[in-house]
Enzyme design. Structure first.
Site, PDB file in Angstrom:
ATOM      1  N   GLU A  69       0.840  -1.208   0.000  1.00 47.22           N
ATOM      2  CA  GLU A  69       0.000   0.000   0.000  1.00 47.22           C
ATOM      3  C   GLU A  69       0.874   1.256   0.000  1.00 47.22           C
ATOM      4  O   GLU A  69       0.533   2.279   0.595  1.00 47.22           O
ATOM      5  CB  GLU A  69      -0.964   0.018   1.198  1.00 47.22           C
ATOM      6  CG  GLU A  69      -2.075  -0.979   1.109  1.00 47.22           C
ATOM      7  CD  GLU A  69      -1.612  -2.415   1.302  1.00 47.22           C
ATOM      8  OE1 GLU A  69      -1.648  -3.162   0.306  1.00 47.22           O
ATOM      9  OE2 GLU A  69      -1.213  -2.778   2.410  1.00 47.22           O
ATOM     10  N   GLU A 123       5.255 -11.128  -4.528  1.00 45.29           N
ATOM     11  CA  GLU A 123       4.032 -11.533  -5.246  1.00 45.29           C
ATOM     12  C   GLU A 123       4.193 -11.410  -6.762  1.00 45.29           C
ATOM     13  O   GLU A 123       3.276 -10.972  -7.448  1.00 45.29           O
ATOM     14  CB  GLU A 123       2.848 -10.675  -4.826  1.00 45.29           C
ATOM     15  CG  GLU A 123       2.462 -10.848  -3.391  1.00 45.29           C
ATOM     16  CD  GLU A 123       1.101 -10.225  -3.079  1.00 45.29           C
ATOM     17  OE1 GLU A 123       0.381 -10.800  -2.269  1.00 45.29           O
ATOM     18  OE2 GLU A 123       0.765  -9.179  -3.659  1.00 45.29           O
ATOM     19  N   GLU A 171       3.686 -13.759   4.763  1.00 45.80           N
ATOM     20  CA  GLU A 171       2.676 -12.784   5.165  1.00 45.80           C
ATOM     21  C   GLU A 171       1.414 -13.549   5.489  1.00 45.80           C
ATOM     22  O   GLU A 171       0.822 -14.179   4.613  1.00 45.80           O
ATOM     23  CB  GLU A 171       2.327 -11.811   4.022  1.00 45.80           C
ATOM     24  CG  GLU A 171       3.366 -10.754   3.761  1.00 45.80           C
ATOM     25  CD  GLU A 171       3.007  -9.858   2.571  1.00 45.80           C
ATOM     26  OE1 GLU A 171       1.807  -9.671   2.303  1.00 45.80           O
ATOM     27  OE2 GLU A 171       3.945  -9.383   1.920  1.00 45.80           O
TER      28      GLU A 171
HETATM   29  C1  GAL Z   1      -0.007  -8.457   0.061  1.00 41.32           C
HETATM   30  C2  GAL Z   1       1.262  -7.687  -0.312  1.00 41.32           C
HETATM   31  C3  GAL Z   1       1.605  -6.684   0.769  1.00 41.32           C
HETATM   32  C4  GAL Z   1       0.394  -5.873   1.146  1.00 41.32           C
HETATM   33  C5  GAL Z   1      -0.743  -6.802   1.528  1.00 41.32           C
HETATM   34  C6  GAL Z   1      -2.027  -6.114   1.871  1.00 41.32           C
HETATM   35  O1  GAL Z   1      -0.550  -9.096  -1.000  1.00 41.32           O
HETATM   36  O2  GAL Z   1       2.336  -8.569  -0.485  1.00 41.32           O
HETATM   37  O3  GAL Z   1       2.641  -5.859   0.316  1.00 41.32           O
HETATM   38  O4  GAL Z   1       0.039  -5.089   0.063  1.00 41.32           O
HETATM   39  O5  GAL Z   1      -1.040  -7.622   0.465  1.00 41.32           O
HETATM   40  O6  GAL Z   1      -1.879  -5.274   2.935  1.00 41.32           O
END
Ligand code: GAL
Length: 985
Positions: free
Chosen positions: A90, A149, A260
């Site tokens: 973001e 990603e 993540e």
């Molecule tokens: C993931 C991305 C992060 C952030 C997150 C949403 O897909 O790797 O950088 O954007 O989504 O907060």
């Protein structure tokens, strides 16, 4: 495995560039460590470090991130580093420097030589700076993520036909990292199970990494749930996803790694204020993180552990100023139920060494006598310890279920509990129940309460178990025969509710958990501490050394305070020295410490022991003193829109002539328009001021049609010959505003002299991913009328110094191109003696018509030592929009304004009440001076002929007594005004 030892990784993410006060990073990392995490991860930001092409900055202000790697080592946390080059997050253009967004660098994220030459210097430098901190060189960095990603590596996935430009790009990043000394495993995070991973198990294609990871946001990553349906499907609260299948296919020989996993979600413009905690609070943490273990994930990193702030213009258009992210640690540094609930599991995974090597032997509803409950059986093949992860079979269900569980133990198959009672799952909850669990030299044959942690103190095991109050528990410790309750400070379970049952070579303890904490001492010297959820929330296990694995004989157990940061055993004074924070209540503190500690100190002061029972010491900690803020004001104000004046001389260094007629961008401007995209002229952030001229004779044009792109929530206002002719107010969901403006309000020349059109626009940032190259600025400006007139010249004023980054400490995205910003009126020390003073009691900042004004005040702050005072600003307009589809129709709305809050020169808030809806803006110490004068500046841009007004207040979010020195000297972070600035007038 790290240095031969298996590890269950529990990590959380933070972005130092969203927290630009290096003096506070340790506060944050201490909180991460105290929560029981054994690792943390960071994204770097290429944009932040290379704002100016060819000028890498890893030194000024918060740009020096190497101290974080040193702290990781000192505090005993492993570290995962994720330098991009693209990060998403973001952030503005997803972390790409904005000079990269013009289209001049070929296709981004491919092996295009122009793009390759662009990322190399940054990438090499990050690798070089990281190298000495790698685990292979005595540091604590264990993983290095390549890209983020990234998809598109296959032309045809079934036939395994690759897409060389993307594959070669990944490989080039890996090669460059290796060439610069990165010798830890390389990883990648694949998005939401829909991509095809870069896993060596999946293919032997170019660009594959050593350990593939998967990111997942089962509860949606934005509190605007409609954003998530394309990838997540329909939103169902508490619906978990299937990761076992993914890992089984993509990476069967690798650890099941989630670089993540949802730690919260971000706040879109117009979204609810203060994060979006619905369905991602403490219950989410309880259920979903345990579900990852149900699915045998062995390495987790929460995105985010601490979100921070989208200060300045660092954000992508979609997000407001807050990046609180509803994370365990709030934007204002506070910890609460989400943090505490997460801690219940992180402490367990840190202490449960058997969990680091398991096989999932089965899962399903047949493990229990209640079909609503499913259980996964994970078993350590070496020790035979097992973990039975139980939850609702249908996770959206929050019903109360009771059941008995079938387990296999060293004493055969058992159905537990055996002595009556049941296991309870009440609400969106899950339980990990162990069998043949090793703690020290002892074995827990089974337990129907969850293990929180254990320590070996003076050679004796202290095991801590937790259960919600009122639920029943049963556990069996091998090698003991009997036990008795040892009330802690008078707290005990009614003797009728605790039973000791001697077996052949074990004791079974059955009990009903009461509120608080009590203990059971077994005849073999083992102590079992029984806590309910609230006592468990305030249970801490500080480590005595910096070993991230937190060996069991290297920790102490502390119950009571809001936060326990560190523990150290001072052998000379025989004192256990504890540090931490106290919230607004006096707190009893209980310490389970070795005998070598005859006394305990808290934040440097010896505690008066009020009770002592073996190695249990009780004392009382006093609540902090209060703190009152002075009121803001008196204010002074000045005009911040001289550019509309016909006399204004647009020839200062702020201005650039926009006379390009061609662009490499694939988005060509409309016919008869020069290139008016700001990035093409080295202007990237915040507001831009266009000044166009056209001469007219008879039948002058009657209006202008404008088509401008500035990203979601952006807006613009237009003046002709000093007269306001209208605004595009903006919408939280629209990035382009197309509007026809009439000239009927203005007087046009008929003598061939220039008319002056001024357009002030703001720019909420570049979009992410491939859309990062979508231009910002005017696409089409066409004069309307009977004759066809065209503009004769265009000039644009943007950020002072444009791409040269003249405020390197605060960095590139701190300011935009409003007059007040260009001359540095937001900076401490700006000479405002000739500004207009507002009446001293005035609290309202107002602009009487359409226009822009700047307001300033200087307020002293003196926060006493020993306190953490959390301060936030509240910005309000008479009517603050809280709905994203709001469109006012009635005249007189006084919320049509765009305001920027500057604190000691840092832009720490964008207040767009018409768009909605953030009103509270936390500002950390360091940006604020806790022992000196603070310069507060606010620009107010009224987008309405009726004028606009707003209020600025500041509030104390909390006062804590703390060991952390919040009065650190951070003067260097707040450079003052210099006369040089005036050349951008
Ligand atoms: C993931 C991305 C992060 C952030 C997150 C949403 O897909 O790797 O950088 O954007 O989504 O907060």
């Amino acid at each position: 495995m790290v240095n031969g030892e298996r590890l269950f990784v529990f990590s959380g993410e933070f972005h130092y560039w969203r927290y630009p006060v290096p003096e506070l990073w340790k506060d944050l990392l201490e909180k991460i460590k105290a929560a029981g995490f054994n690792a943390f991860s960071i994204y770097n930001s290429w944009a932040y470090h290379e704002a100016t092409l060819g000028h890498l900055d890893f030194k000024s202000g918060a740009h020096n991130f190497t101290s974080i790697m040193t702290m990781a080592k000192d505090l005993g946390l492993y570290m995962i580093i994720r330098p991009g080059p693209y990060v998403n997050a973001e952030s503005n253009a997803g972390g790409f420097p904005l000079w990269l967004t013009t289209g001049a660098y070929g296709e981004l994220q491919t092996d295009d030589p122009k793009y390759t030459a662009a990322w190399k210097p940054y990438w090499q430098k990050v690798s070089e700076l990281t190298k000495p901190h790698l685990i292979t060189r005595g540091g604590n960095v264990i993983l290095f993520q390549i890209e983020n990603e990234l998809g598109g590596q296959w032309k045809n996935i079934t036939a395994r036909i690759g897409n060389p430009p993307v594959q070669n790009y990944m490989q080039a990043l890996e090669d460059a990292a290796r060439d610069n000394g990165i010798d830890v495993p390389l990883t990648h995070n694949a998005p939401n199970m829909f991509g095809y991973s870069w896993s060596k198990d999946f293919s032997n294609a170019t660009g594959n990494v050593d350990v593939i990871g998967l990111d997942s946001y089962p509860s949606c990553w934005s509190c605007n749930l409609s954003e998530c349906t394309s990838t997540n499907g329909e939103y169902v609260a508490y619906q978990t996803a299937d990761y076992v299948g993914y890992f089984g296919k993509q990476s069967p020989t690798q650890p099941n790694f989630m670089p993540e996993f949802q730690g919260g979600s971000y706040n879109p413009w117009g979204g609810p204020e203060g994060g979006c905690p619905n369905d991602i609070g403490a219950d989410f943490a309880n259920l979903f993180y345990r579900d990852l273990i149900y699915q045998r994930v062995t390495a987790i990193s929460l995105y985010m552990a601490f979100g921070g702030t989208n200060w300045g213009w660092l954000a992508a258009p979609v997000v407001a100023s807050s990046y609180d992210y509803s994370s365990p640690i709030s934007e204002n540094r506070a910890i609460g139920s989400k943090y505490y609930e997460t801690k219940l599991l992180t402490l367990f995974t840190r202490t449960a060494k058997d969990l680091a090597k398991t096989e999932r032997l089965g899962n399903g509803t047949s493990y229990s006598n209640n079909p609503a409950i499913t259980v996964a059986e994970l078993r350590n093949p070496d020790t035979n310890a097992a973990f039975y992860v139980s939850r609702h079979a249908h996770t959206p269900s929050g019903s109360k279920e009771t059941f008995k569980l079938s387990v296999k133990t060293s004493e055969g198959a058992l159905t537990i509990p055996r002595n009556g009672g049941a296991i309870t799952i009440n609400g969106h909850q899950s339980k990990i129940l162990v069998t043949d669990f090793t703690f020290g030299n002892k074995t827990l044959l089974y337990s129907t309460a969850e293990v929180l942690t254990y320590a070996v103190i003076d050679g004796k095991e202290t095991l801590v178990m937790w259960l919600p109050a009122g639920e029943t528990g049963e556990f069996v410790v091998k090698g003991a025969k009997s036990g008795k309750q040892t009330p802690v400070d008078g707290q005990e379970i009614k003797s009728a509710s605790v039973k000791f049952d001697a077996g052949k070579d074990s004791v079974t303890v059955s009990y009903t958990q009461n509120a608080g904490m009590t203990a059971v001492d077994l005849d073999d010297g083992t102590r079992v501490v029984l806590v309910d959820r609230s006592a468990a929330y305030k249970f801490w296990v500080p480590t005595l050394s910096n070993n991230p694995l937190a060996p069991e004989n290297d920790t102490v157990l502390v119950q009571g305070p809001y936060l326990v940061r560190t523990a150290e055993l001072n052998q000379n004074t025989k004192t256990l020295e504890l540090t931490g924070d106290i919230d607004s209540n006096a707190t009893a503190i209980y310490v389970f410490a070795p005998k070598a500690a005859s006394s305990v100190s808290w934040n440097g002061k010896k505690l008066c022991t009020v009770a002592k029972n073996g190695n249990l010491i009780k004392a009382v900690l006093r609540k902090p003193t209060g703190f009152q803020l002075p009121s803001l004001g008196p204010w002074k104000s000045a005009d911040s829109l001289p550019e509309i004046s016909l006399d204004y001389d647009a020839s200062s260094e702020a201005w650039v002539t926009a006379n390009k007629t061609t662009t490499v961008s694939s988005f060509k401007p409309a016919a008869n328009n020069p290139v008016l995209y700001v990035d093409e002229y080295g202007i990237h952030y915040g507001s831009h001021i266009y000044r166009a001229t056209f001469a007219t004779t008879s039948s002058p044009p009657t209006g202008v049609a404008l088509n401008i792109t500035g990203g979601m929530a952006f807006g613009y206002s237009v003046w002709l010959n000093e007269k306001y002719i209208g605004s595009y107010l903006g919408l939280s969901y629209a990035g382009t505003g197309i509007t026809d403006f009439s000239f009927s309000n203005a007087t046009l020349t008929t003598d061939g002299k220039d008319n002056v059109l001024v357009v002030v626009m703001d720019n909420s940032g570049h979009d992410q991913r491939a859309a990062a190259v979508n231009p910002r600025g005017i696409y089409n400006a066409t004069l309307a009328g009977t004759s066809s007139y065209t503009f004769s010249s265009w000039k644009i004023a943007g950020t002072a110094g444009r791409e040269s980054n003249i405020d390197p400490v605060r960095g590139p995205w701190n300011e935009g191109g409003l007059y007040a910003e260009r001359i540095g009126a937001h900076l401490p020390g700006f000479p405002d003696s000739n500004w207009t003073a507002l009446p001293s009691a005035a609290k309202t900042l107002s602009v009487p018509d359409a226009g822009i004004k700047v307001f300033r005040t200087v307020v002293p702050l003196h926060v006493p030592a020993g306190l953490d005072v959390s301060i936030s600003f509240r910005l309000t307009a008479p009517e603050t929009n809280s709905s994203s589809t709001f469109e006012p129709t009635a005249p007189g709305y006084s919320n049509r304004l765009r305001a920027l809050l500057f604190v000691n020169g840092y832009q720490y808030g964008r207040f767009n009440p018409y768009i909605g809806s953030q009103i509270d803006f936390p500002v950390p110490p360091g940006v604020l001076d806790y022992d000196g004068d603070n310069t507060i500046a606010v620009t107010v841009w009224s987008q309405s002929a009726e004028g606009a007004e707003m209020k600025v207040e500041w509030n104390v979010d909390y006062v804590h007594a703390t060991s952390y020195d919040m009065r650190f000297d951070a003067a260097a972070l707040r450079p003052g005004w210099e006369e040089e600035r005036l050349k951008y007038a």
